[in-house]
Design a protein around this motif. Structure first.
Motif, PDB file in Angstrom:
ATOM      1  N   LEU A   1       0.808  -1.215   0.000  1.00  0.00           N
ATOM      2  CA  LEU A   1       0.000   0.000   0.000  1.00  0.00           C
ATOM      3  C   LEU A   1       0.844   1.270   0.000  1.00  0.00           C
ATOM      4  O   LEU A   1       0.341   2.348  -0.284  1.00  0.00           O
ATOM      5  CB  LEU A   1      -0.945  -0.003   1.210  1.00  0.00           C
ATOM      6  N   ARG A   2       2.135   1.158   0.374  1.00  0.00           N
ATOM      7  CA  ARG A   2       3.099   2.235   0.205  1.00  0.00           C
ATOM      8  C   ARG A   2       2.751   3.508   0.967  1.00  0.00           C
ATOM      9  O   ARG A   2       2.282   4.491   0.411  1.00  0.00           O
ATOM     10  CB  ARG A   2       3.279   2.574  -1.289  1.00  0.00           C
ATOM     11  N   VAL A   3       2.992   3.498   2.259  1.00  0.00           N
ATOM     12  CA  VAL A   3       2.884   4.705   3.078  1.00  0.00           C
ATOM     13  C   VAL A   3       4.137   4.806   3.936  1.00  0.00           C
ATOM     14  O   VAL A   3       4.530   3.839   4.587  1.00  0.00           O
ATOM     15  CB  VAL A   3       1.644   4.695   3.995  1.00  0.00           C
ATOM     16  N   GLY A   4       4.760   5.971   3.929  1.00  0.00           N
ATOM     17  CA  GLY A   4       5.938   6.215   4.756  1.00  0.00           C
ATOM     18  C   GLY A   4       5.883   7.600   5.354  1.00  0.00           C
ATOM     19  O   GLY A   4       5.057   8.439   4.958  1.00  0.00           O
ATOM     20  N   LEU A   5       6.757   7.850   6.304  1.00  0.00           N
ATOM     21  CA  LEU A   5       6.811   9.138   6.986  1.00  0.00           C
ATOM     22  C   LEU A   5       8.251   9.603   7.106  1.00  0.00           C
ATOM     23  O   LEU A   5       9.168   8.795   7.219  1.00  0.00           O
ATOM     24  CB  LEU A   5       6.222   9.019   8.401  1.00  0.00           C
ATOM     25  N   SER A   6       8.422  10.910   7.090  1.00  0.00           N
ATOM     26  CA  SER A   6       9.707  11.494   7.465  1.00  0.00           C
ATOM     27  C   SER A   6       9.459  12.568   8.507  1.00  0.00           C
ATOM     28  O   SER A   6       8.445  13.267   8.475  1.00  0.00           O
ATOM     29  CB  SER A   6      10.439  12.083   6.254  1.00  0.00           C
ATOM     30  N   PHE A   7      10.400  12.670   9.447  1.00  0.00           N
ATOM     31  CA  PHE A   7      10.329  13.635  10.533  1.00  0.00           C
ATOM     32  C   PHE A   7      11.607  14.477  10.497  1.00  0.00           C
ATOM     33  O   PHE A   7      12.711  13.924  10.544  1.00  0.00           O
ATOM     34  CB  PHE A   7      10.219  12.925  11.879  1.00  0.00           C
ATOM     35  N   ALA A   8      11.455  15.766  10.414  1.00  0.00           N
ATOM     36  CA  ALA A   8      12.621  16.652  10.370  1.00  0.00           C
ATOM     37  C   ALA A   8      12.158  18.087  10.547  1.00  0.00           C
ATOM     38  O   ALA A   8      10.968  18.408  10.381  1.00  0.00           O
ATOM     39  CB  ALA A   8      13.375  16.501   9.052  1.00  0.00           C
ATOM     40  N   HIS A   9      13.101  18.947  10.856  1.00  0.00           N
ATOM     41  CA  HIS A   9      12.816  20.385  10.863  1.00  0.00           C
ATOM     42  C   HIS A   9      12.361  20.800   9.461  1.00  0.00           C
ATOM     43  O   HIS A   9      12.865  20.277   8.463  1.00  0.00           O
ATOM     44  CB  HIS A   9      14.077  21.152  11.262  1.00  0.00           C
ATOM     45  N   PRO A  10      11.394  21.718   9.337  1.00  0.00           N
ATOM     46  CA  PRO A  10      10.911  22.129   8.011  1.00  0.00           C
ATOM     47  C   PRO A  10      12.023  22.565   7.058  1.00  0.00           C
ATOM     48  O   PRO A  10      11.938  22.307   5.847  1.00  0.00           O
ATOM     49  CB  PRO A  10       9.958  23.284   8.317  1.00  0.00           C
ATOM     50  N   ASP A  11      13.057  23.195   7.574  1.00  0.00           N
ATOM     51  CA  ASP A  11      14.161  23.619   6.707  1.00  0.00           C
ATOM     52  C   ASP A  11      14.867  22.422   6.079  1.00  0.00           C
ATOM     53  O   ASP A  11      15.276  22.471   4.917  1.00  0.00           O
ATOM     54  CB  ASP A  11      15.173  24.453   7.501  1.00  0.00           C
ATOM     55  N   LEU A  12      15.012  21.344   6.849  1.00  0.00           N
ATOM     56  CA  LEU A  12      15.659  20.149   6.325  1.00  0.00           C
ATOM     57  C   LEU A  12      14.775  19.499   5.258  1.00  0.00           C
ATOM     58  O   LEU A  12      15.261  19.086   4.196  1.00  0.00           O
ATOM     59  CB  LEU A  12      15.938  19.172   7.462  1.00  0.00           C
ATOM     60  N   HIS A  13      13.483  19.431   5.530  1.00  0.00           N
ATOM     61  CA  HIS A  13      12.563  18.901   4.528  1.00  0.00           C
ATOM     62  C   HIS A  13      12.608  19.736   3.252  1.00  0.00           C
ATOM     63  O   HIS A  13      12.559  19.200   2.141  1.00  0.00           O
ATOM     64  CB  HIS A  13      11.135  18.888   5.085  1.00  0.00           C
ATOM     65  N   GLN A  14      12.705  21.041   3.411  1.00  0.00           N
ATOM     66  CA  GLN A  14      12.731  21.909   2.233  1.00  0.00           C
ATOM     67  C   GLN A  14      13.931  21.618   1.353  1.00  0.00           C
ATOM     68  O   GLN A  14      13.843  21.681   0.119  1.00  0.00           O
ATOM     69  CB  GLN A  14      12.739  23.376   2.667  1.00  0.00           C
ATOM     70  N   ARG A  15      15.042  21.264   1.963  1.00  0.00           N
ATOM     71  CA  ARG A  15      16.234  20.949   1.167  1.00  0.00           C
ATOM     72  C   ARG A  15      16.026  19.687   0.332  1.00  0.00           C
ATOM     73  O   ARG A  15      16.666  19.508  -0.703  1.00  0.00           O
ATOM     74  CB  ARG A  15      17.440  20.777   2.084  1.00  0.00           C
ATOM     75  N   MET A  16      15.139  18.804   0.781  1.00  0.00           N
ATOM     76  CA  MET A  16      14.839  17.605   0.015  1.00  0.00           C
ATOM     77  C   MET A  16      13.887  17.887  -1.137  1.00  0.00           C
ATOM     78  O   MET A  16      13.655  17.027  -1.984  1.00  0.00           O
ATOM     79  CB  MET A  16      14.221  16.541   0.944  1.00  0.00           C
ATOM     80  N   MET A  17      13.320  19.112  -1.178  1.00  0.00           N
ATOM     81  CA  MET A  17      12.298  19.455  -2.165  1.00  0.00           C
ATOM     82  C   MET A  17      12.793  20.487  -3.165  1.00  0.00           C
ATOM     83  O   MET A  17      12.007  21.190  -3.773  1.00  0.00           O
ATOM     84  CB  MET A  17      11.063  20.031  -1.449  1.00  0.00           C
ATOM     85  N   ARG A  18      14.078  20.585  -3.342  1.00  0.00           N
ATOM     86  CA  ARG A  18      14.610  21.628  -4.221  1.00  0.00           C
ATOM     87  C   ARG A  18      14.209  21.427  -5.671  1.00  0.00           C
ATOM     88  O   ARG A  18      14.304  22.343  -6.477  1.00  0.00           O
ATOM     89  CB  ARG A  18      16.134  21.665  -4.107  1.00  0.00           C
ATOM     90  N   TYR A  19      13.714  20.241  -6.021  1.00  0.00           N
ATOM     91  CA  TYR A  19      13.496  19.921  -7.422  1.00  0.00           C
ATOM     92  C   TYR A  19      12.032  19.849  -7.808  1.00  0.00           C
ATOM     93  O   TYR A  19      11.682  20.069  -8.957  1.00  0.00           O
ATOM     94  CB  TYR A  19      14.178  18.589  -7.750  1.00  0.00           C
ATOM     95  N   ASP A  20      11.156  19.565  -6.873  1.00  0.00           N
ATOM     96  CA  ASP A  20       9.759  19.374  -7.258  1.00  0.00           C
ATOM     97  C   ASP A  20       8.775  19.839  -6.198  1.00  0.00           C
ATOM     98  O   ASP A  20       7.623  19.427  -6.196  1.00  0.00           O
ATOM     99  CB  ASP A  20       9.493  17.897  -7.569  1.00  0.00           C
ATOM    100  N   GLY A  21       9.185  20.701  -5.278  1.00  0.00           N
ATOM    101  CA  GLY A  21       8.267  21.152  -4.256  1.00  0.00           C
ATOM    102  C   GLY A  21       7.795  19.983  -3.401  1.00  0.00           C
ATOM    103  O   GLY A  21       8.486  18.978  -3.242  1.00  0.00           O
ATOM    104  N   GLU A  22       6.598  20.084  -2.839  1.00  0.00           N
ATOM    105  CA  GLU A  22       6.077  19.040  -1.975  1.00  0.00           C
ATOM    106  C   GLU A  22       5.036  18.175  -2.672  1.00  0.00           C
ATOM    107  O   GLU A  22       4.260  17.463  -2.019  1.00  0.00           O
ATOM    108  CB  GLU A  22       5.488  19.659  -0.707  1.00  0.00           C
TER     109      GLU A  22
END
Length: 391
Positions: A256-277
């Motif tokens: 069913l493919r569900v996962g989670l990530s936990f991090a400060h919003p700034d860290l998450h933003q760095r993971m989204m440099r290419y396609d937003g959220e």
């Protein structure tokens, strides 16, 4: 190198942008340009074992799946949500799910993202936080995908052996020594494939002593199988800690493919440099409903953990009686069994009789990972152990 702030990544410390060529390769990993089998050859589809003859008796204890489906209430919730499948986000389910996670885990909702499994954020983290100048450090053996992604993107990798026989643990001081200027330190706890946990004090030490611009990623895919504390307790306002979770293991939702990530919003933003959220919004609503229901069933979570532990201990006792070694200390739904002969040959012998066991890691060529299945499945495994090692 000591982190003087102990809790933050300055904007100026963000690694350089990937080259155009690397970006194209990353897009392939996150999309359909590169098949997962290319990245992870052992994940290629397995041919049926003597199709027809073994169709009704084949036992698959090779992928660390839980032996039943989703928790019953979760399955009902998922089925009901199918009727709202014509809506992108019926009843604001996405936001409601995140609020549930925040309440259960005691983490601010702004520090939580939901994904289609945990593979996407795992791949992104390597691309976002490691680079050709600041590599990746992991232990060996562990889940291979981070170092395979790094190899694919031409990012240097240091693999540190687990500690000596007896506890097979992650030594965070050895991780830092292996590359004191790395961009990403990856810790799987409980570790896949050994099932051993990394104490919080070890993770805290690494956070406090690593380079200030480095990130520590703690993969907690198997955390619900253990009573060990989660690295979420270290998160707070840190901008250098990323914790991953998945519903694919104890919750029985691998497909069913569900996962989670936990991090400060700034860290998450760095993971989204290419396609937003966008990647965190396109989640199957039935899967979200099942995941939400699962989190609200602590008694059943505990029951599954206890049931698995009972079966694992019974397998350990059988192996001990047969004089077959296994790595001690597993707290997850797997065992590493040392056959004292090439693991690939032993796995092939199991397969001839309809039992599929897990792979081995090159660093340990005689040791196979065996997923803990149901009591009946593991009795079948035990019978094959008796057959193969009767002498």
């Amino acid at each position: 190198m000591t982190n003087p702030t102990g809790s933050g990544l300055a904007e100026s410390s963000i690694p350089h942008e990937l080259s155009r060529r690397q970006f194209s390769k990353l897009a392939g990993l996150l999309g359909t340009g590169v098949s997962f089998a290319q990245l992870f050859p052992t994940a290629q589809a397995r041919k049926p074992v003597d199709e027809g003859r073994w169709a009704n008796v084949l036992t698959s204890i090779d992928k660390n799946e839980y032996w039943t489906g989703p928790l019953p209430q979760a399955a009902v919730a998922a089925q009901k949500k199918i009727l709202s499948g014509n809506r992108y986000d019926p009843d604001h389910l996405h936001a409601e799910f995140l609020q549930t996670v925040a309440s259960v885990e005691h983490i601010p909702v702004e520090q939580i993202l939901v994904w289609q499994g945990s593979m996407d954020p795992l791949i992104r983290s390597v691309a976002a936080f490691a680079s050709s100048e600041k590599g990746l450090v992991t232990v060996d053996p562990t889940f291979e995908v981070p170092w395979r992604v790094a190899n694919y993107l031409n990012i240097p990798v240091q693999r540190v052996p687990l500690t000596a026989a007896g506890n097979y643990a992650t030594d965070t001081r050895a991780l830092l020594k292996a590359n004191p200027k790395a961009g990403l330190y990856y810790i799987c706890s409980p570790n896949n494939p050994t099932g051993t946990s990394t104490p919080l004090e070890e993770i805290r030490w690494l956070l406090d002593n690593k380079p200030a611009d480095a990130v520590v990623l703690v993969d907690e895919a198997y955390i619900h199988f253990t009573n060990s504390p989660s690295a979420l307790s270290l998160l707070g306002e840190r901008r250098d800690l990323l914790v991953l979770r998945t519903f694919s293991k104890l919750f029985g939702m691998a497909g069913l493919r569900v996962g989670l990530s936990f991090a400060h919003p700034d860290l998450h933003q760095r993971m989204m440099r290419y396609d937003g959220e966008a990647a965190t919004r396109l989640i199957n609503v039935s899967a979200l409903a099942g995941a939400k229901a699962s989190l609200l069933l602590p008694d059943q979570i505990r029951k599954r953990r206890e049931d698995m532990t009972i079966v694992r201990e019974a397998v350990e006792q059988h192996l001990t009686r047969r004089g077959i070694a296994f790595l001690p200390g597993s707290q997850a739904n797997m065992l590493m069994v040392d056959w004292k002969r090439p693991a690939a040959e032993v796995a092939a012998d199991f397969e001839k009789n309809g039992v599929i066991i897990g792979r081995n890691w090159p660093i340990w060529p005689t040791i196979s990972r065996v997923t803990i299945g149901s009591a009946d499945e593991m009795q079948r495994f035990n019978r094959q152990v008796d057959r193969i090692f009767r002498n």
